[in-house]
Each structure stands twice: as structure tokens, then as C-alpha cells.
Scaffold this motif. Sequence first.
Motif, short mmCIF file in Angstrom:
data_model
loop_
_atom_site.label_atom_id
_atom_site.label_comp_id
_atom_site.label_asym_id
_atom_site.label_seq_id
_atom_site.Cartn_x
_atom_site.Cartn_y
_atom_site.Cartn_z
N ALA A 362 -21.62 7.50 18.95
CA ALA A 362 -22.79 8.20 18.39
C ALA A 362 -22.76 7.91 16.90
O ALA A 362 -21.75 8.18 16.23
N ALA A 363 -23.82 7.33 16.38
CA ALA A 363 -23.85 6.94 14.97
C ALA A 363 -23.52 8.11 14.06
O ALA A 363 -23.92 9.25 14.32
N TRP A 364 -22.80 7.80 12.97
CA TRP A 364 -22.43 8.85 12.02
C TRP A 364 -23.68 9.56 11.51
O TRP A 364 -23.71 10.79 11.38
N SER A 365 -24.74 8.79 11.22
CA SER A 365 -25.96 9.37 10.66
C SER A 365 -26.66 10.31 11.64
O SER A 365 -27.53 11.09 11.26
N LYS A 366 -26.25 10.25 12.92
CA LYS A 366 -26.84 11.11 13.93
C LYS A 366 -25.85 12.17 14.39
O LYS A 366 -26.01 12.76 15.46
N GLY A 367 -24.84 12.39 13.57
CA GLY A 367 -23.90 13.47 13.86
C GLY A 367 -22.59 13.02 14.47
O GLY A 367 -21.72 13.85 14.74
N GLY A 368 -22.43 11.73 14.69
CA GLY A 368 -21.20 11.24 15.29
C GLY A 368 -20.03 11.29 14.32
O GLY A 368 -20.16 10.88 13.17
N ALA A 369 -18.89 11.77 14.80
CA ALA A 369 -17.71 11.89 13.94
C ALA A 369 -16.90 10.60 13.92
O ALA A 369 -16.99 9.77 14.84
N THR A 370 -16.10 10.43 12.88
CA THR A 370 -15.19 9.29 12.81
C THR A 370 -13.87 9.73 13.44
O THR A 370 -12.87 9.99 12.75
N SER A 371 -13.87 9.84 14.78
CA SER A 371 -12.70 10.30 15.52
C SER A 371 -12.48 9.41 16.73
O SER A 371 -13.37 8.65 17.14
N ALA A 372 -11.30 9.51 17.33
CA ALA A 372 -10.96 8.67 18.48
C ALA A 372 -11.94 8.88 19.63
O ALA A 372 -12.30 7.94 20.34
N LYS A 373 -12.39 10.12 19.82
CA LYS A 373 -13.31 10.41 20.92
C LYS A 373 -14.66 9.73 20.74
O LYS A 373 -15.38 9.51 21.72
N ASN A 374 -15.00 9.41 19.50
CA ASN A 374 -16.30 8.79 19.22
C ASN A 374 -16.15 7.32 18.83
O ASN A 374 -17.04 6.74 18.22
N CYS A 375 -15.01 6.73 19.20
CA CYS A 375 -14.73 5.34 18.84
C CYS A 375 -14.77 4.44 20.07
O CYS A 375 -14.24 4.79 21.13
N GLN A 376 -15.40 3.29 19.91
CA GLN A 376 -15.34 2.26 20.94
C GLN A 376 -15.18 0.92 20.24
O GLN A 376 -15.63 0.73 19.11
N MET A 377 -14.49 0.00 20.92
CA MET A 377 -14.30 -1.33 20.37
C MET A 377 -15.34 -2.26 20.97
O MET A 377 -15.50 -2.33 22.20
N LEU A 378 -16.07 -2.96 20.11
CA LEU A 378 -17.08 -3.91 20.56
C LEU A 378 -16.73 -5.30 20.03
O LEU A 378 -16.10 -5.43 18.96
N CYS A 379 -17.14 -6.32 20.75
CA CYS A 379 -16.99 -7.66 20.20
C CYS A 379 -17.83 -7.72 18.93
O CYS A 379 -18.81 -6.97 18.79
N ARG A 380 -17.46 -8.57 18.00
CA ARG A 380 -18.12 -8.57 16.70
C ARG A 380 -19.62 -8.86 16.78
O ARG A 380 -20.41 -8.31 16.01
N THR A 381 -20.01 -9.69 17.74
CA THR A 381 -21.43 -10.02 17.88
C THR A 381 -22.24 -8.77 18.22
O THR A 381 -23.27 -8.48 17.61
N HIS A 382 -21.75 -8.00 19.19
CA HIS A 382 -22.48 -6.81 19.60
C HIS A 382 -22.39 -5.70 18.55
O HIS A 382 -23.35 -4.95 18.36
N ASN A 383 -21.26 -5.59 17.87
CA ASN A 383 -21.13 -4.54 16.86
C ASN A 383 -22.12 -4.76 15.72
O ASN A 383 -22.74 -3.81 15.23
N ARG A 384 -22.26 -6.02 15.30
CA ARG A 384 -23.18 -6.32 14.21
C ARG A 384 -24.62 -6.16 14.63
O ARG A 384 -25.49 -5.81 13.83
N ALA A 385 -24.89 -6.41 15.92
CA ALA A 385 -26.25 -6.28 16.41
C ALA A 385 -26.63 -4.81 16.63
O ALA A 385 -27.80 -4.43 16.48
N LYS A 386 -25.64 -3.98 16.92
CA LYS A 386 -25.90 -2.57 17.23
C LYS A 386 -26.40 -1.82 16.00
O LYS A 386 -27.29 -0.98 16.07
N GLY A 387 -25.81 -2.09 14.85
CA GLY A 387 -26.24 -1.45 13.61
C GLY A 387 -26.10 0.05 13.68
O GLY A 387 -25.08 0.58 14.09
N ASN A 388 -27.18 0.76 13.35
CA ASN A 388 -27.16 2.22 13.26
C ASN A 388 -27.86 2.88 14.44
O ASN A 388 -28.26 4.02 14.39
#
Length: 389
Positions: A362-388
Motif C-alpha cells: 500500500a503506497a506510503w502516500s495512501k497510508g501504507g507503513a514502511t514495515s515488513a507487513k507492507n513490504c513486497q519484493m518486485l523485479c526492478r522493471t515492475h517496481n519502477r513501473a508501479k510508481g505510486n
Amino acid sequence: METTFKTDITVKDICEGFVYNELEGKGLFGLAGKLTIQPEYQRNYIYASDGGKKEMAVIESVLKRYPIGLIYFNKVSDNNLEVLDGQQRITSLGRFLTDKFAIKDENGMEQYFSGMAKDKQDKILKTPLLIYECEGKESEIKEWFKTINIAGVPLSDQELLNAVYSGPFVTLCKEEFSNSQNANIQKWGAYVSGSVNRQEFLERALDWVSKGNIGDYMSRHRYDKSITELKTYFNSVIDWISSVFTDVESEMRGLEWGRLYEQYHSKTYDPAKVSAEVQKLYGDPYIKSRKGVFEFVLGGSVDTKLLEVRVFDEATKKAVYTTQTADAKTKGKSNCPLCAIGHDANKSKIWNFDEMDADHVAAWSKGGATSAKNCQMLCRTHNRAKGNR
């Protein structure tokens, strides 16, 4: 440019008729009125700004017969000279002889000139100075001024521009923005960083009104006898900041307010809501850059890059990667959740740890915390495409 070397002028001579303007903090005249100590192209007097260490060092050097360096005068006419280089040292000498500051003697006691032993007074007064009188065209004098810096304190960009474009406009600018007694300095200082004496308030005012083209602006207005446009624009920016942001925060000082004013001043803001949003962001432990808070709010709280939201630490990323990868192998799918739901060759690919980035589910700007429960690992291509999203 022609130069004449002088060795017959003493400290007593140069300080005869010395006048110091306390209001503007500058030496005005010496040599019985023949010498203009601080012409408009000169910087303000700054030797007293470090607690007086530099000006005291000048006097102590004279007492110890240490050389204080060459001094340069510009010969304007047969009866008028102006200091080209050396005004800091000359002003220090004049200020001491007129009891504006004291030095410490060998016993650590403060001594003003008027209270010194006569032999020490004479030693100072009779000290000869090494002076070059220069005579030439204005362009030659200004070019020479730009190249010399014997006093050891480099000229700032604005000090150089003041020299190049000296005239009525610079005179008025310095009276307004380089005067430490101006009652507005404290208010301006909440948003503008720097020193009045080093021309940094003036530089910022000129930068804002000229949209970054200070030299061009000063060239066009060099002989103007009014700075109304400059003052009006500068105060418009300051008033806009204080009306939008009712709380003054230390991180506001030195921001690009001129650019922000141009970009956002036509929009309407509710100061109460702005204040609440700023305080909310200030209290968020995940935000690394408080300086970015103000532009973030002005822009509609969208561009999270301005806040440098705290990223996941290495331990969290490795733990999530390990769990995510083990689960993916069991299911025969990619350990990148977005690759796993795709239809290309990467659908079942297991990415190495260094090929993936941590992402907020859940994006930080939408209330998502920087915690293990809100963390997922994405390949770099998808992470950069996901944005906010």
C-alpha cells in the motif's frame, strides 16, 4: 591601467578624518576626506562578523610589525581616491583608532586605542602602508577589482556583480537589502538564508525578480533611480509564503521560494488545512526530508519524491525476499508477484535478491507503513513501473 607605488602613507594619514557608519556597518572616508573607503562596488565590512577576530588580527599584526599586505587605490581625480582593495583592513584600523573595539594585551586585558601606552599608539600611527594608486578606465578598474583578493575572503558572486554594475541602482539595493538595521531583516530571515553583509539577501531578491538572470537584470537597471519593482516583487513572495504557511518552520529557510511562488501563487490555499497537513507530515517518522514538505503540500501532496520517504532496511528486505522466494518455488511461480500473474517468459522466473527492489504494497502516500507487513519484493522493471499506484 597605470599604477604608482606609494610608501609614504602611514596609518595616521589614512585614518585622518575617518568616518564609520554604524547604521550601514561600513567605513566611509579617510585621508582627510580625500579617500572613499567603501565605494558602492565594494563589499560590506565583514571583519567584525566573526566576533572581531579578523579586525583584531589586523591591529596585532601592525603592533608586531607583520605586513598586512598591499593596498590598492583607484585614482578618480587629483583630489579623490577610492579603495580598490584593502577596505576591510583600512576600516579595521580606523575603527580601532576611534575606539570601536579593543584588543587583548599580553596579560589578556582589553585595551582600546585611547587607553594604550603612548609608545604603542605611536607604533601604530607611524606604521607605513604599501599602497598602489591605480588609474584607468572604469572597465579596467572593475576587471582588476574582480581579480584581486589579498584580504583572504573571496568575493561572493553578488559582490562581484555589485562591482561590475555599480551605480544608483546598486546603491539603492544595498540601502534596502544590505542594511543590517532594516526592520524587515528578521521577517525575511525566516525564509532567506545567508548574511546581509555578504549580499545574500540582495542576491535572493534579484534572483527572484529576474528568474535567475541576475546579471542581465542588473545590467538593464544599472542607472535606475528606483528599485520599486525589485522591492514589490520580493515582498510579494514573502507575503505569499507567510499567508499560505501560517507556521514558521526552520526548514523553510533557504528554499526556492521564488520558483515556488511563480509555480503556485495563482492557486488558492486554506491556511488552516495547510498548517494541519504540514504538522501531520512533520510528525510522520517515515519522512526523511522536511524541507520537501512545503513544496509537497503546495503541489497537492502528490510528489512523494520530495519527502524522501524512508525505505525498507536491508534486514527487512532480505527477510521478505527469503519468505517470498520460498513460497514462489513451492507454487512454481515467479518470486516477483507481478511477474507471477503475467503471461510472458518471466511468469515462473526466480529473481536474485540484487535483481529486485523493495516496494510498499500500500503506497506510503495512501497510508501504507514502511514495515515488513507492507513490504513486497518486485523485479526492478515492475517496481519502477508501479510508481505510486
